[in-house]
Design a protein around this motif. Sequence first.
Motif, PDB file in Angstrom:
ATOM      1  N   TYR A 154       0.908  -1.201  -0.111  1.00  0.00           N
ATOM      2  CA  TYR A 154      -0.228   0.033  -0.154  1.00  0.00           C
ATOM      3  C   TYR A 154       0.925   1.310  -0.014  1.00  0.00           C
ATOM      4  O   TYR A 154       1.949   1.255   0.683  1.00  0.00           O
ATOM      5  N   ALA A 155       0.469   2.481  -0.614  1.00  0.00           N
ATOM      6  CA  ALA A 155       0.972   3.447  -0.730  1.00  0.00           C
ATOM      7  C   ALA A 155       0.309   4.425  -0.016  1.00  0.00           C
ATOM      8  O   ALA A 155      -0.954   4.613   0.060  1.00  0.00           O
ATOM      9  N   VAL A 156       0.686   5.392   0.848  1.00  0.00           N
ATOM     10  CA  VAL A 156       0.139   6.292   1.690  1.00  0.00           C
ATOM     11  C   VAL A 156       0.239   7.849   1.108  1.00  0.00           C
ATOM     12  O   VAL A 156       1.489   8.344   1.120  1.00  0.00           O
ATOM     13  N   GLY A 160      -4.383  13.981   3.297  1.00  0.00           N
ATOM     14  CA  GLY A 160      -5.684  13.372   3.756  1.00  0.00           C
ATOM     15  C   GLY A 160      -5.790  11.957   4.069  1.00  0.00           C
ATOM     16  O   GLY A 160      -6.537  11.423   4.191  1.00  0.00           O
ATOM     17  N   ALA A 161      -4.520  11.499   4.283  1.00  0.00           N
ATOM     18  CA  ALA A 161      -4.319  10.099   4.718  1.00  0.00           C
ATOM     19  C   ALA A 161      -5.110   9.401   3.838  1.00  0.00           C
ATOM     20  O   ALA A 161      -5.563   8.142   4.293  1.00  0.00           O
ATOM     21  N   GLN A 162      -4.675   9.242   2.757  1.00  0.00           N
ATOM     22  CA  GLN A 162      -4.990   8.396   1.747  1.00  0.00           C
ATOM     23  C   GLN A 162      -4.246   7.049   1.501  1.00  0.00           C
ATOM     24  O   GLN A 162      -2.998   7.342   1.603  1.00  0.00           O
ATOM     25  N   ILE A 163      -4.911   5.872   1.572  1.00  0.00           N
ATOM     26  CA  ILE A 163      -4.144   4.472   1.417  1.00  0.00           C
ATOM     27  C   ILE A 163      -4.490   4.107  -0.067  1.00  0.00           C
ATOM     28  O   ILE A 163      -5.755   3.946  -0.347  1.00  0.00           O
ATOM     29  N   LEU A 164      -3.480   3.877  -0.758  1.00  0.00           N
ATOM     30  CA  LEU A 164      -3.879   3.113  -2.163  1.00  0.00           C
ATOM     31  C   LEU A 164      -3.113   1.762  -2.361  1.00  0.00           C
ATOM     32  O   LEU A 164      -1.927   1.770  -1.878  1.00  0.00           O
ATOM     33  N   ASP A 165      -3.941   0.909  -2.965  1.00  0.00           N
ATOM     34  CA  ASP A 165      -3.269  -0.296  -3.161  1.00  0.00           C
ATOM     35  C   ASP A 165      -1.799  -0.331  -4.092  1.00  0.00           C
ATOM     36  O   ASP A 165      -2.181   0.473  -5.155  1.00  0.00           O
ATOM     37  N   LEU A 166      -1.040  -0.745  -4.056  1.00  0.00           N
ATOM     38  CA  LEU A 166       0.340  -0.641  -4.385  1.00  0.00           C
ATOM     39  C   LEU A 166       0.615  -1.867  -5.564  1.00  0.00           C
ATOM     40  O   LEU A 166       0.449  -3.056  -5.217  1.00  0.00           O
ATOM     41  N   PRO A 167       0.805  -1.505  -6.732  1.00  0.00           N
ATOM     42  CA  PRO A 167       1.299  -2.421  -7.818  1.00  0.00           C
ATOM     43  C   PRO A 167       2.303  -3.206  -7.338  1.00  0.00           C
ATOM     44  O   PRO A 167       3.632  -2.744  -7.310  1.00  0.00           O
ATOM     45  N   LEU A 168       2.498  -4.483  -7.025  1.00  0.00           N
ATOM     46  CA  LEU A 168       3.522  -5.264  -6.575  1.00  0.00           C
ATOM     47  C   LEU A 168       3.569  -6.560  -6.889  1.00  0.00           C
ATOM     48  O   LEU A 168       2.562  -7.344  -7.122  1.00  0.00           O
ATOM     49  N   GLY A 169       4.825  -6.761  -7.422  1.00  0.00           N
ATOM     50  CA  GLY A 169       5.135  -8.276  -7.907  1.00  0.00           C
ATOM     51  C   GLY A 169       4.675  -9.240  -6.971  1.00  0.00           C
ATOM     52  O   GLY A 169       4.451  -9.000  -5.601  1.00  0.00           O
TER      53      GLY A 169
END
Length: 362
Positions: A154-156, A160-169
């Motif tokens: 996850y990237a933060v 706004g304390a947003q959490i984004l799903d991280l493209p990860l192998g």
Amino acid sequence: MFQSRRFDPVFQRTALSRPHLRGSRSLARALVLGGSLLALAACSPATEDSSPDTAIANPEGPVELLVTAAFTAVEGGGGPVGFLPDSQAPSLGFILSAPREGGIDIFDLDGMLKTRHAGERLTGLAAAPDFELRGETLPLIFGAASDSNAVRGYAVVRDGAQILDLPLGDIEPIDGVSGLCLMREGAGFVELVVLGTGARAEIWRVRDAGEDQLSVERIRDFPLPDPARQCATFDGDIYTASPAGGLARLTGDGTLIAEAPYPAASLTIGEFNGTRLVLATNGNAETVQTFDAGTLEAGLSLDIIDGLSTQGVQVPAALSVTDADYGYTAYANGLLVVFDSGAGRLKVVSRDALTRAVVTAD
């Protein structure tokens, strides 16, 4: 399928419950303590790091440590906890919690829930607050999704304390996934300790190779003395917690150094005025147990009791300590966060107060 760098939001970003009076916490003791603290407060200037951050040595039992603050309730039960400090604005750092029902919660230092990111149940957290992604610093969180034997990223976005799903192998350990912790963070990469479902651990490197997802690589793997569910690292050594087998200390290549037969459910490591300690809980007792970080010899136990306006920790479960600057007077040298399963809340203790407790008692 992962989105391209052009459209992926991550890469786009970079171009109360228990009675208060328990045992030694009698009404008379509470009144005496309260009166003493008020008297001290009347004789000295008020500061944030004032007398409530004090350890009370009890020669007949655990060292008593006053709680500093409590957060709003964690809905859905508590899981692993962690930190996402902000070196540019310390008082704006975040506290992380992985609720038992799934996802990630982000709290601010006022104890308020800033964000709840829905997702899988995570049994381990690792944070990389200063990851360099495409020329910009972007905080990352990694979680052990044991139900699907996977590691999630996850990237933060701090604003706004947003959490984004991280493209990860795909991180695909040989023996599945039960937990993880951060081994080290470097320029454009992190290394994670991934615990298997059996008695095995693997080291994985995650790095930005300029592709549409972060690349992953298995560095090495090694056996553990027992199946572990939680881990922590310090100066290259790996510490594991097994509810059945106990605590273990290993070198970075997996050589066993020390063991202790304590059925740990959670652990964390810190250094307090030169004294390096493991803090551990078993999820059932009312105290936090300390161990010498070198030998894993058991030391004192800590009872986190009521502060002037905050109830103490009833049943300490997940815990984590940091020496990162979180601002204000009380948290400039870090803090300890504990999930109180009896109250369903995160409780916080100033690291300065914790240091005084363990050093004075020692």
